[in-house]
Design a protein around this motif. Sequence first.
Motif, PDB file in Angstrom:
ATOM      1  N   PHE A   1      28.973 -37.080 -86.602  1.00 20.82           N
ATOM      2  CA  PHE A   1      30.409 -37.070 -86.862  1.00 20.82           C
ATOM      3  C   PHE A   1      31.196 -36.162 -85.928  1.00 20.82           C
ATOM      4  N   ALA A   2      30.527 -35.264 -85.226  1.00 21.80           N
ATOM      5  CA  ALA A   2      31.228 -34.415 -84.256  1.00 21.80           C
ATOM      6  C   ALA A   2      31.639 -35.283 -83.068  1.00 21.80           C
ATOM      7  N   PRO A   3      32.779 -34.977 -82.470  1.00 17.76           N
ATOM      8  CA  PRO A   3      33.273 -35.834 -81.395  1.00 17.76           C
ATOM      9  C   PRO A   3      32.490 -35.668 -80.089  1.00 17.76           C
ATOM     10  N   GLY A   4      32.256 -36.778 -79.412  1.00 23.25           N
ATOM     11  CA  GLY A   4      31.752 -36.842 -78.058  1.00 23.25           C
ATOM     12  C   GLY A   4      30.583 -35.954 -77.705  1.00 23.25           C
ATOM     13  N   ILE A   5      30.807 -35.138 -76.686  1.00 17.41           N
ATOM     14  CA  ILE A   5      29.731 -34.348 -76.102  1.00 17.41           C
ATOM     15  C   ILE A   5      29.201 -33.273 -77.061  1.00 17.41           C
ATOM     16  N   VAL A   6      30.038 -32.794 -77.949  1.00 16.31           N
ATOM     17  CA  VAL A   6      29.585 -31.783 -78.914  1.00 16.31           C
ATOM     18  C   VAL A   6      28.540 -32.382 -79.852  1.00 16.31           C
ATOM     19  N   GLY A   7      28.828 -33.551 -80.376  1.00 18.37           N
ATOM     20  CA  GLY A   7      27.875 -34.221 -81.255  1.00 18.37           C
ATOM     21  C   GLY A   7      26.593 -34.584 -80.536  1.00 18.37           C
ATOM     22  N   GLY A   8      26.723 -35.050 -79.294  1.00 19.05           N
ATOM     23  CA  GLY A   8      25.539 -35.370 -78.507  1.00 19.05           C
ATOM     24  C   GLY A   8      24.689 -34.145 -78.230  1.00 19.05           C
ATOM     25  N   ALA A   9      25.343 -33.028 -77.967  1.00 20.22           N
ATOM     26  CA  ALA A   9      24.608 -31.781 -77.712  1.00 20.22           C
ATOM     27  C   ALA A   9      23.866 -31.321 -78.967  1.00 20.22           C
ATOM     28  N   VAL A  10      24.486 -31.479 -80.122  1.00 19.06           N
ATOM     29  CA  VAL A  10      23.819 -31.109 -81.378  1.00 19.06           C
ATOM     30  C   VAL A  10      22.590 -31.993 -81.591  1.00 19.06           C
TER      31      VAL A  10
ATOM     32  N   LEU B   1      18.615 -30.862 -81.634  1.00 18.74           N
ATOM     33  CA  LEU B   1      17.689 -31.248 -82.703  1.00 18.74           C
ATOM     34  C   LEU B   1      16.465 -31.939 -82.112  1.00 18.74           C
ATOM     35  N   ALA B   2      16.671 -32.812 -81.138  1.00 19.82           N
ATOM     36  CA  ALA B   2      15.555 -33.499 -80.494  1.00 19.82           C
ATOM     37  C   ALA B   2      14.636 -32.497 -79.795  1.00 19.82           C
ATOM     38  N   ALA B   3      15.193 -31.477 -79.165  1.00 21.74           N
ATOM     39  CA  ALA B   3      14.376 -30.458 -78.501  1.00 21.74           C
ATOM     40  C   ALA B   3      13.509 -29.712 -79.517  1.00 21.74           C
ATOM     41  N   GLY B   4      14.080 -29.401 -80.666  1.00 19.12           N
ATOM     42  CA  GLY B   4      13.299 -28.747 -81.721  1.00 19.12           C
ATOM     43  C   GLY B   4      12.191 -29.650 -82.240  1.00 19.12           C
ATOM     44  N   LEU B   5      12.489 -30.923 -82.356  1.00 21.27           N
ATOM     45  CA  LEU B   5      11.470 -31.860 -82.821  1.00 21.27           C
ATOM     46  C   LEU B   5      10.367 -32.052 -81.791  1.00 21.27           C
TER      47      LEU B   5
ATOM     48  N   ARG C   1       6.527 -41.030 -84.884  1.00 23.04           N
ATOM     49  CA  ARG C   1       7.305 -39.858 -84.487  1.00 23.04           C
ATOM     50  C   ARG C   1       7.908 -40.028 -83.105  1.00 23.04           C
ATOM     51  N   LEU C   2       7.155 -40.609 -82.180  1.00 23.25           N
ATOM     52  CA  LEU C   2       7.694 -40.848 -80.836  1.00 23.25           C
ATOM     53  C   LEU C   2       8.839 -41.860 -80.868  1.00 23.25           C
ATOM     54  N   LEU C   3       8.710 -42.889 -81.697  1.00 20.02           N
ATOM     55  CA  LEU C   3       9.787 -43.874 -81.817  1.00 20.02           C
ATOM     56  C   LEU C   3      11.058 -43.251 -82.397  1.00 20.02           C
ATOM     57  N   MET C   4      10.897 -42.431 -83.427  1.00 21.77           N
ATOM     58  CA  MET C   4      12.063 -41.790 -84.035  1.00 21.77           C
ATOM     59  C   MET C   4      12.715 -40.800 -83.072  1.00 21.77           C
ATOM     60  N   LEU C   5      11.910 -40.078 -82.317  1.00 20.21           N
ATOM     61  CA  LEU C   5      12.436 -39.141 -81.335  1.00 20.21           C
ATOM     62  C   LEU C   5      13.175 -39.887 -80.227  1.00 20.21           C
ATOM     63  N   THR C   6      12.629 -41.005 -79.783  1.00 20.03           N
ATOM     64  CA  THR C   6      13.293 -41.824 -78.772  1.00 20.03           C
ATOM     65  C   THR C   6      14.631 -42.350 -79.286  1.00 20.03           C
ATOM     66  N   LEU C   7      14.658 -42.784 -80.523  1.00 24.08           N
ATOM     67  CA  LEU C   7      15.904 -43.264 -81.125  1.00 24.08           C
ATOM     68  C   LEU C   7      16.940 -42.146 -81.205  1.00 24.08           C
ATOM     69  N   LEU C   8      16.524 -40.962 -81.589  1.00 23.03           N
ATOM     70  CA  LEU C   8      17.445 -39.824 -81.680  1.00 23.03           C
ATOM     71  C   LEU C   8      18.017 -39.473 -80.311  1.00 23.03           C
ATOM     72  N   VAL C   9      17.178 -39.448 -79.285  1.00 24.18           N
ATOM     73  CA  VAL C   9      17.652 -39.137 -77.936  1.00 24.18           C
ATOM     74  C   VAL C   9      18.590 -40.233 -77.441  1.00 24.18           C
TER      75      VAL C   9
ATOM     76  N   VAL D   1      20.551 -42.186 -79.252  1.00 24.20           N
ATOM     77  CA  VAL D   1      21.835 -42.035 -79.951  1.00 24.20           C
ATOM     78  C   VAL D   1      22.613 -40.864 -79.359  1.00 24.20           C
ATOM     79  N   ALA D   2      21.930 -39.774 -79.057  1.00 24.38           N
ATOM     80  CA  ALA D   2      22.599 -38.615 -78.469  1.00 24.38           C
ATOM     81  C   ALA D   2      23.192 -38.961 -77.105  1.00 24.38           C
ATOM     82  N   LEU D   3      22.446 -39.677 -76.292  1.00 26.04           N
ATOM     83  CA  LEU D   3      22.949 -40.044 -74.968  1.00 26.04           C
ATOM     84  C   LEU D   3      24.119 -41.023 -75.051  1.00 26.04           C
ATOM     85  N   VAL D   4      24.061 -41.955 -75.971  1.00 31.20           N
ATOM     86  CA  VAL D   4      25.190 -42.878 -76.165  1.00 31.20           C
ATOM     87  C   VAL D   4      26.416 -42.101 -76.619  1.00 31.20           C
ATOM     88  N   LYS D   5      26.205 -41.135 -77.464  1.00 34.74           N
ATOM     89  CA  LYS D   5      27.329 -40.329 -77.960  1.00 34.74           C
ATOM     90  C   LYS D   5      27.951 -39.514 -76.823  1.00 34.74           C
TER      91      LYS D   5
END
Length: 85
Positions: free
Chosen positions: A33-42, A46-50, A69-77, A79-83
Amino acid sequence: MQRTQSVLLARLARVNPTVVFLATVAVVLVGLFAPGIVGGAVLLALAAGLVALLRLTWPVQPPATRIIRLLMLTLLVAVALVKIL
C-alpha cells in the motif's frame, strides 16, 4: 562461526510463529500500500531478510519445501520490482 550460527538458530526457534506471521503480513501490506519506490523498497528489504533465513535453513529443508520457498521469494521480488517501476 559455527557457534554463532547455532545461537542464532536457537533464538529463531524460540520465536512465536504467530507473531512472526502477523508481523510479516503487516510488512507486506505496508509494502503493497505504500506508494511507488517506498513500497518496493520495503518489499525488497523483506525479500532480503527471507533470503538470509532461506540460506540458514536450506540444508534441513526437503526439496519440495525449497521449491515452494524459492517460488514465493521470486514472486515477492517480482511484485517489488513492478512496484518500483
